[in-house]
Design an enzyme around this catalytic site. Structure first.
Site, PDB file in Angstrom:
ATOM      1  N   TYR A 269      29.007  58.708  94.236  1.00  0.00           N
ATOM      2  CA  TYR A 269      29.121  57.587  93.307  1.00  0.00           C
ATOM      3  C   TYR A 269      29.652  58.076  91.966  1.00  0.00           C
ATOM      4  O   TYR A 269      30.493  57.416  91.341  1.00  0.00           O
ATOM      5  CB  TYR A 269      27.757  56.902  93.109  1.00  0.00           C
ATOM      6  CG  TYR A 269      27.911  55.622  92.313  1.00  0.00           C
ATOM      7  CD1 TYR A 269      28.154  54.410  92.965  1.00  0.00           C
ATOM      8  CD2 TYR A 269      27.864  55.632  90.925  1.00  0.00           C
ATOM      9  CE1 TYR A 269      28.337  53.246  92.252  1.00  0.00           C
ATOM     10  CE2 TYR A 269      28.051  54.462  90.197  1.00  0.00           C
ATOM     11  CZ  TYR A 269      28.285  53.276  90.861  1.00  0.00           C
ATOM     12  OH  TYR A 269      28.469  52.126  90.152  1.00  0.00           O
TER      13      TYR A 269
ATOM     14  N   PHE B 162      55.767  40.526  81.997  1.00  0.00           N
ATOM     15  CA  PHE B 162      55.467  40.618  83.423  1.00  0.00           C
ATOM     16  C   PHE B 162      54.294  39.681  83.701  1.00  0.00           C
ATOM     17  O   PHE B 162      53.412  39.516  82.859  1.00  0.00           O
ATOM     18  CB  PHE B 162      55.167  42.049  83.890  1.00  0.00           C
ATOM     19  CG  PHE B 162      54.959  42.078  85.384  1.00  0.00           C
ATOM     20  CD1 PHE B 162      56.033  41.879  86.232  1.00  0.00           C
ATOM     21  CD2 PHE B 162      53.690  42.202  85.922  1.00  0.00           C
ATOM     22  CE1 PHE B 162      55.838  41.813  87.617  1.00  0.00           C
ATOM     23  CE2 PHE B 162      53.494  42.139  87.301  1.00  0.00           C
ATOM     24  CZ  PHE B 162      54.573  41.954  88.150  1.00  0.00           C
ATOM     25  N   THR B 163      54.294  39.096  84.898  1.00  0.00           N
ATOM     26  CA  THR B 163      53.359  38.013  85.231  1.00  0.00           C
ATOM     27  C   THR B 163      51.897  38.355  84.933  1.00  0.00           C
ATOM     28  O   THR B 163      51.246  37.693  84.129  1.00  0.00           O
ATOM     29  CB  THR B 163      53.514  37.647  86.719  1.00  0.00           C
ATOM     30  OG1 THR B 163      53.377  38.844  87.504  1.00  0.00           O
ATOM     31  CG2 THR B 163      54.885  37.038  86.992  1.00  0.00           C
TER      32      THR B 163
ATOM     33  N   ASP C  57      53.558  50.340  79.977  1.00  0.00           N
ATOM     34  CA  ASP C  57      53.341  50.006  81.380  1.00  0.00           C
ATOM     35  C   ASP C  57      54.124  51.053  82.169  1.00  0.00           C
ATOM     36  O   ASP C  57      55.347  50.989  82.284  1.00  0.00           O
ATOM     37  CB  ASP C  57      53.848  48.593  81.679  1.00  0.00           C
ATOM     38  CG  ASP C  57      53.596  48.184  83.127  1.00  0.00           C
ATOM     39  OD1 ASP C  57      53.457  49.074  83.980  1.00  0.00           O
ATOM     40  OD2 ASP C  57      53.550  46.968  83.402  1.00  0.00           O
TER      41      ASP C  57
ATOM     42  N   LYS D 128      53.069  51.656  93.061  1.00  0.00           N
ATOM     43  CA  LYS D 128      54.541  51.723  93.070  1.00  0.00           C
ATOM     44  C   LYS D 128      54.984  53.186  93.057  1.00  0.00           C
ATOM     45  O   LYS D 128      54.944  53.840  94.096  1.00  0.00           O
ATOM     46  CB  LYS D 128      55.115  50.959  91.878  1.00  0.00           C
ATOM     47  CG  LYS D 128      55.111  49.438  92.056  1.00  0.00           C
ATOM     48  CD  LYS D 128      53.808  48.805  91.753  1.00  0.00           C
ATOM     49  CE  LYS D 128      53.898  47.296  91.550  1.00  0.00           C
ATOM     50  NZ  LYS D 128      52.576  46.708  91.320  1.00  0.00           N
TER      51      LYS D 128
ATOM     52  N   ARG E 259      61.650  35.286  91.640  1.00  0.00           N
ATOM     53  CA  ARG E 259      61.410  35.763  90.274  1.00  0.00           C
ATOM     54  C   ARG E 259      62.206  34.872  89.326  1.00  0.00           C
ATOM     55  O   ARG E 259      63.227  35.253  88.791  1.00  0.00           O
ATOM     56  CB  ARG E 259      61.835  37.230  90.103  1.00  0.00           C
ATOM     57  CG  ARG E 259      61.052  38.223  90.939  1.00  0.00           C
ATOM     58  CD  ARG E 259      59.739  38.709  90.362  1.00  0.00           C
ATOM     59  NE  ARG E 259      58.600  37.823  90.484  1.00  0.00           N
ATOM     60  CZ  ARG E 259      57.324  38.237  90.403  1.00  0.00           C
ATOM     61  NH1 ARG E 259      57.035  39.512  90.230  1.00  0.00           N
ATOM     62  NH2 ARG E 259      56.335  37.392  90.491  1.00  0.00           N
TER      63      ARG E 259
ATOM     64  N   PHE F  47      52.920  31.434  91.256  1.00  0.00           N
ATOM     65  CA  PHE F  47      53.881  31.836  92.285  1.00  0.00           C
ATOM     66  C   PHE F  47      53.215  32.425  93.525  1.00  0.00           C
ATOM     67  O   PHE F  47      53.746  32.355  94.617  1.00  0.00           O
ATOM     68  CB  PHE F  47      54.891  32.839  91.710  1.00  0.00           C
ATOM     69  CG  PHE F  47      54.256  34.095  91.174  1.00  0.00           C
ATOM     70  CD1 PHE F  47      53.726  34.120  89.897  1.00  0.00           C
ATOM     71  CD2 PHE F  47      54.164  35.237  91.955  1.00  0.00           C
ATOM     72  CE1 PHE F  47      53.118  35.269  89.400  1.00  0.00           C
ATOM     73  CE2 PHE F  47      53.563  36.402  91.464  1.00  0.00           C
ATOM     74  CZ  PHE F  47      53.030  36.406  90.186  1.00  0.00           C
TER      75      PHE F  47
HETATM   76  N1  F0G Z   1      53.112  45.963  85.786  1.00  0.00           N
HETATM   77  C1  F0G Z   1      54.233  45.866  86.511  1.00  0.00           C
HETATM   78  C2  F0G Z   1      55.543  46.196  85.877  1.00  0.00           C
HETATM   79  C3  F0G Z   1      54.176  45.444  87.840  1.00  0.00           C
HETATM   80  O1  F0G Z   1      55.296  45.356  88.540  1.00  0.00           O
HETATM   81  C4  F0G Z   1      52.920  45.122  88.404  1.00  0.00           C
HETATM   82  C5  F0G Z   1      52.813  44.636  89.768  1.00  0.00           C
HETATM   83  C6  F0G Z   1      51.776  45.238  87.613  1.00  0.00           C
HETATM   84  C7  F0G Z   1      51.911  45.673  86.308  1.00  0.00           C
HETATM   85  C8  F0G Z   1      50.409  44.870  88.128  1.00  0.00           C
HETATM   86  O2  F0G Z   1      49.951  45.829  89.014  1.00  0.00           O
HETATM   87  O3  F0G Z   1      49.861  44.638  91.211  1.00  0.00           O
HETATM   88  O4  F0G Z   1      48.751  46.858  90.865  1.00  0.00           O
HETATM   89  O5  F0G Z   1      47.830  44.821  89.817  1.00  0.00           O
HETATM   90  N2  F0G Z   1      53.815  44.247  90.420  1.00  0.00           N
HETATM   91  C9  F0G Z   1      53.847  43.833  91.808  1.00  0.00           C
HETATM   92  C10 F0G Z   1      55.258  43.456  92.170  1.00  0.00           C
HETATM   93  C11 F0G Z   1      52.858  42.789  92.168  1.00  0.00           C
HETATM   94  O6  F0G Z   1      55.451  43.004  93.301  1.00  0.00           O
HETATM   95  O7  F0G Z   1      56.169  43.632  91.365  1.00  0.00           O
HETATM   96  P1  F0G Z   1      49.048  45.498  90.295  1.00  0.00           P
END
Ligand code: F0G
Length: 470
Positions: A85, A137-138, A228, A271, A395, A462
């Site tokens: 843990y 970013f979303t 990021d 990624k 997108r 989305f």
């Molecule tokens: N920042 C960027 C630039 C991203 O592309 C993503 C995720 C995140 C943060 C969030 O990270 O998904 O691990 O919580 N992008 C994915 C995509 C979902 O398909 O581009 P996460």
């Protein structure tokens, strides 16, 4: 056919230029569906590719997130999981890897990127403050808004133009940033939210000169810069390729230098780092780190695992080291350019230059007869799936969501459909099939009618929105 990237496609130089620096040890069968099966599956999914079952997909280009193939060394690392843990040895391996390759002082694991986005937003944004960044970013913006911040786009104008061949379309426009600081006052800026290879702009990189200048400007005003780092290794590749003074330098060196101009970073390790799950938040500042390290326990898990199993942290530590291999990153980007060159030869409109993780088809130029309210990029993703079982992602206006104050649709200039390439997963023959499918959908583009949204979720719509045919 024009060959725009002979050094990476290998067309003119022969195969000595690049090939994947690995061979395949284990395979996963793919299922090819019939047009009738796809018609049914897509209708059931409300014309949203996020709602398809993966078994109904042939080539899955939804995302490069968590979809990488791990190496034999990473799988071996999974067997070294120390599932304690607290104080797992795998945490210290991860901490050391982040310190060595990214150069930050303090590291907190999180279950994935948005876990880290949540923490940084909560500890570094005061309600009412602005958060300038190089395009939204979303999930990042969602967490900034939840913390009471207002995101302000300060990316250069070229980023919003799919046809601009600017080599660093991810750059921050220093005049826009300086103007915001002057108007709002430095104490009303939470921090600069800087992303490597800007996802929503088409995977477009930031120049070293730009991050250095941003650092300088922020130092004059006592403003922090957080990165990021999700696809920062890919960004480093573009710097090595394009930026005077960095030509041919190892990406590992470039990555370290770039991060050194920032005060910390959040990471979706799903990624660049070649793992199926994981993330982290890294901070140099003691006080902020202490706050985040306390908060991580509330939302993710103890500060030495943050929602990850020990084995996941070990695979991630190994993945970080593999991700900065120059041969790996050259073949990674080379594969995307190979697809880009095929599409270019067929006259398909997409975002130029080809970015780090995907081809972004330009749905506005694909379907000039559709209004943005008819969701051209969502339509294109649906048509591509129907044609061939290839899964892509919208997108555009759906991803952009609504303005939290006015409730109106955000209307991005870019209306794109993303063909995202997982790392170390598909072959060149798969890319040929993808190009053929896009060409077929392009040939029948005039018959596309668009979609209407029938269900709209409140957050990050989305992912779960449903549509019907117009
Ligand atoms: N920042 C960027 C630039 C991203 O592309 C993503 C995720 C995140 C943060 C969030 O990270 O998904 O691990 O919580 N992008 C994915 C995509 C979902 O398909 O581009 P996460």
């Amino acid at each position: 056919m024009t060959t725009r990237h002979p050094e990476t496609t290998g067309r003119q130089l022969g195969r000595r230029s690049w090939a994947e620096p690995w061979k395949i040890k284990m395979v996963e069968p793919l299922r090819i569906t019939t047009p009738e099966e796809r018609e049914r599956a897509l209708a059931q999914a409300g014309y949203n590719t996020f709602l398809l079952r993966s078994e109904d997909v042939y080539i899955d280009l939804l995302t490069d997130s968590g979809t990488s193939a791990m190496s034999d060394r990473q799988w071996a690392g999974m067997m070294l999981g120390d599932e304690a843990y607290a104080g797992s040895r795998n945490f210290y391996a991860l901490e050391e890897a982040v310190r060595e390759y990214y150069g930050y002082r303090h590291v907190l694991p999180t279950h994935q990127g948005r876990g880290a986005e949540h923490l940084i937003s909560q500890v570094a944004i005061k309600p009412g403050q602005y958060v300038p960044g190089n395009m939204y970013f979303t999930t990042t913006r969602e967490h900034q808004e939840r913390a009471g911040g207002t995101f302000v786009d300060v990316i250069i104008d070229e980023a919003h133009d799919p046809a601009s061949e600017h080599p660093f379309k991810g750059n921050i426009d220093l005049a826009k940033l300086a103007d915001l600081i002057a108007r709002a006052g430095a104490d009303q800026i939470a921090y600069v939210s800087l992303a490597g290879t800007v996802n929503m702009a088409g995977g477009q990189p930031v120049a070293m000169a730009n991050v250095r200048a941003v650092r300088e400007l922020c130092d004059q005003h006592g403003i922090k810069v957080f990165l990021d780092a999700t696809r920062m290794v890919e960004n480093a590749f573009f710097i090595a390729e394009r930026e005077p003074g960095y030509e041919g330098r190892p990406v590992a060196e470039i990555l370290r230098e770039f991060c050194s101009y920032t005060d910390g970073a959040w990471m979706s390790a799903k990624k660049d780092s070649l793992v199926n799950i994981g993330g982290w938040l890294a901070l140099n500042d003691e006080t902020l780190f202490e706050e985040a390290s306390n908060l991580v326990i509330v939302f993710e898990g103890l500060h030495t695992y943050g929602g990850l199993a020990g084995r996941d942290m070990q695979a991630l530590a190994i993945g970080i080291a593999e991700s900065v291999s120059d041969d790996h990153i050259r073949s990674r980007i080379g594969q995307i350019r190979y697809l880009g060159d095929l599409l270019d030869g067929a006259g398909i409109p997409f975002v130029k230059p080809v970015g780090g993780h995907a081809i972004f088809l330009d749905a506005r130029r694909f379907y000039p007869h559709l209004e943005q309210d008819q969701f051209p990029a969502q339509t294109l993703a649906a048509e591509l799936y129907l044609d061939s079982g290839i899964r892509s992602m919208e997108r555009g206006i759906v991803s952009a969501g609504r303005n939290p104050k006015t409730g109106d649709h955000n209307r991005p200039k870019l209306e794109l459909t993303r063909l995202t390439i997982p790392r170390r997963v598909y072959t060149q023959a798969h890319m040929d099939i993808v190009a053929e499918a896009v060409e077929a959908v392009y040939a029948s583009r005039e018959s596309a009618k668009g979609l209407v949204m029938t269900f709209e979720p409140r957050y990050l719509r989305f992912f779960q929105a449903r549509f019907d045919r117009l």
